[in-house]
Design a protein around this motif. Structure first.
Motif, PDB file in Angstrom:
ATOM      1  N   GLY A 107       0.805  -1.219   0.000  1.00  0.00           N
ATOM      2  CA  GLY A 107       0.000   0.000   0.000  1.00  0.00           C
ATOM      3  C   GLY A 107       0.835   1.265   0.000  1.00  0.00           C
ATOM      4  O   GLY A 107       0.288   2.372   0.010  1.00  0.00           O
ATOM      5  N   ASN A 108       2.153   1.147  -0.035  1.00  0.00           N
ATOM      6  CA  ASN A 108       3.024   2.328   0.017  1.00  0.00           C
ATOM      7  C   ASN A 108       2.779   3.283  -1.149  1.00  0.00           C
ATOM      8  O   ASN A 108       2.698   4.497  -0.961  1.00  0.00           O
ATOM      9  N   ILE A 110       0.056   3.574  -3.011  1.00  0.00           N
ATOM     10  CA  ILE A 110      -1.284   4.159  -2.866  1.00  0.00           C
ATOM     11  C   ILE A 110      -1.256   5.290  -1.841  1.00  0.00           C
ATOM     12  O   ILE A 110      -1.862   6.340  -2.043  1.00  0.00           O
ATOM     13  N   GLU A 111      -0.549   5.094  -0.751  1.00  0.00           N
ATOM     14  CA  GLU A 111      -0.462   6.130   0.273  1.00  0.00           C
ATOM     15  C   GLU A 111       0.184   7.402  -0.281  1.00  0.00           C
ATOM     16  O   GLU A 111      -0.315   8.512  -0.060  1.00  0.00           O
ATOM     17  N   VAL A 112       1.269   7.259  -1.030  1.00  0.00           N
ATOM     18  CA  VAL A 112       1.934   8.417  -1.631  1.00  0.00           C
ATOM     19  C   VAL A 112       1.009   9.095  -2.642  1.00  0.00           C
ATOM     20  O   VAL A 112       0.908  10.321  -2.677  1.00  0.00           O
ATOM     21  N   LEU A 113       0.304   8.295  -3.451  1.00  0.00           N
ATOM     22  CA  LEU A 113      -0.622   8.862  -4.432  1.00  0.00           C
ATOM     23  C   LEU A 113      -1.774   9.600  -3.760  1.00  0.00           C
ATOM     24  O   LEU A 113      -2.185  10.668  -4.216  1.00  0.00           O
ATOM     25  N   GLU A 114      -2.293   9.044  -2.678  1.00  0.00           N
ATOM     26  CA  GLU A 114      -3.365   9.726  -1.950  1.00  0.00           C
ATOM     27  C   GLU A 114      -2.874  11.084  -1.456  1.00  0.00           C
ATOM     28  O   GLU A 114      -3.566  12.102  -1.594  1.00  0.00           O
ATOM     29  N   PRO A 134      -4.218  -8.801   0.483  1.00  0.00           N
ATOM     30  CA  PRO A 134      -4.608  -8.351   1.829  1.00  0.00           C
ATOM     31  C   PRO A 134      -3.591  -8.727   2.913  1.00  0.00           C
ATOM     32  O   PRO A 134      -3.421  -7.985   3.877  1.00  0.00           O
ATOM     33  N   GLU A 135      -2.911  -9.867   2.745  1.00  0.00           N
ATOM     34  CA  GLU A 135      -1.920 -10.293   3.751  1.00  0.00           C
ATOM     35  C   GLU A 135      -0.752  -9.318   3.856  1.00  0.00           C
ATOM     36  O   GLU A 135      -0.163  -9.167   4.929  1.00  0.00           O
ATOM     37  N   ALA A 136      -0.407  -8.675   2.756  1.00  0.00           N
ATOM     38  CA  ALA A 136       0.749  -7.774   2.728  1.00  0.00           C
ATOM     39  C   ALA A 136       0.364  -6.320   3.005  1.00  0.00           C
ATOM     40  O   ALA A 136       1.227  -5.496   3.292  1.00  0.00           O
ATOM     41  N   GLN A 140      -4.453   1.913   5.765  1.00  0.00           N
ATOM     42  CA  GLN A 140      -5.886   1.988   6.099  1.00  0.00           C
ATOM     43  C   GLN A 140      -6.745   2.468   4.933  1.00  0.00           C
ATOM     44  O   GLN A 140      -7.955   2.572   5.050  1.00  0.00           O
ATOM     45  N   ILE A 141      -6.128   2.775   3.798  1.00  0.00           N
ATOM     46  CA  ILE A 141      -6.852   3.311   2.649  1.00  0.00           C
ATOM     47  C   ILE A 141      -7.711   2.207   2.024  1.00  0.00           C
ATOM     48  O   ILE A 141      -7.222   1.121   1.742  1.00  0.00           O
TER      49      ILE A 141
END
Length: 176
Positions: A107-108, A110-114, A134-136, A140-141
């Protein structure tokens, strides 16, 4: 049938037909959700080029398309450091942005893009990914559109690569 890419062996995992069927379903859901809007679909290069291309074949409502290029992988491992390499080339002010990813694991990216899109005065942000681990996932996005939830194993094909190779495969292969 097993395939070899560089020093790794991969086995078939998700067929091309399954991918196309799922993208059709996701596109229909997006058309319902986004109604009369003209969203900006933003593909994350390099991996999402096939996903976004095929998804747009099924999305029949007006839209805009753009790309950003992010990097967070070396070989088969996430570096846990995301670098934005190419920026947005359209005005997203007061528009709904749909980020289209090939895969979301930690999710790294996605977090930067958000964070990047929150700097603009966008109407809303949605996240679409063909593959979700989901395991990785450590963020929270919320994922708004998920093609396939998969196990935390390395995959290649359909835009996903192993050391720059395998993106051209029409199906998905999992590391053996």
């Amino acid at each position: 049938m097993e395939i070899q890419i560089l020093d790794k062996v991969f086995v078939p995992y998700i067929l091309e037909e399954e991918i196309q069927t799922r993208l059709q379903t996701v596109a229909k859901q997006m058309m319902q959700d986004l109604g009369g809007e003209t969203p900006v679909f933003t593909g994350v290069l390099n991996g999402s080029f096939m996903v976004l291309s095929d998804l747009m074949k099924y999305y029949e409502n007006p839209c805009e398309i753009s790309f950003v290029k992010m990097a967070s992988y070396e070989g088969t491992q996430s570096t846990n450091e995301v670098k934005q390499l190419i920026g947005l080339d359209v005005d997203v002010t007061d528009k709904t942005v749909v980020i289209v990813e090939d895969i979301v694991d930690t999710g790294n990216t996605i977090e930067v893009l958000e964070q990047l899109f929150n700097r603009y005065k966008i109407k809303g942000l949605r996240i679409a990914t063909l593959f979700f681990k989901p395991e990785a996932y450590t963020k929270q996005i919320k994922m708004d559109y998920v093609g396939f939830e998969i196990t935390n194993k390395f995959i290649v094909g359909y835009g996903l690569d192993y050391n720059k190779q395998g993106r051209n495969l029409p199906a998905i292969y999992q590391i053996k």
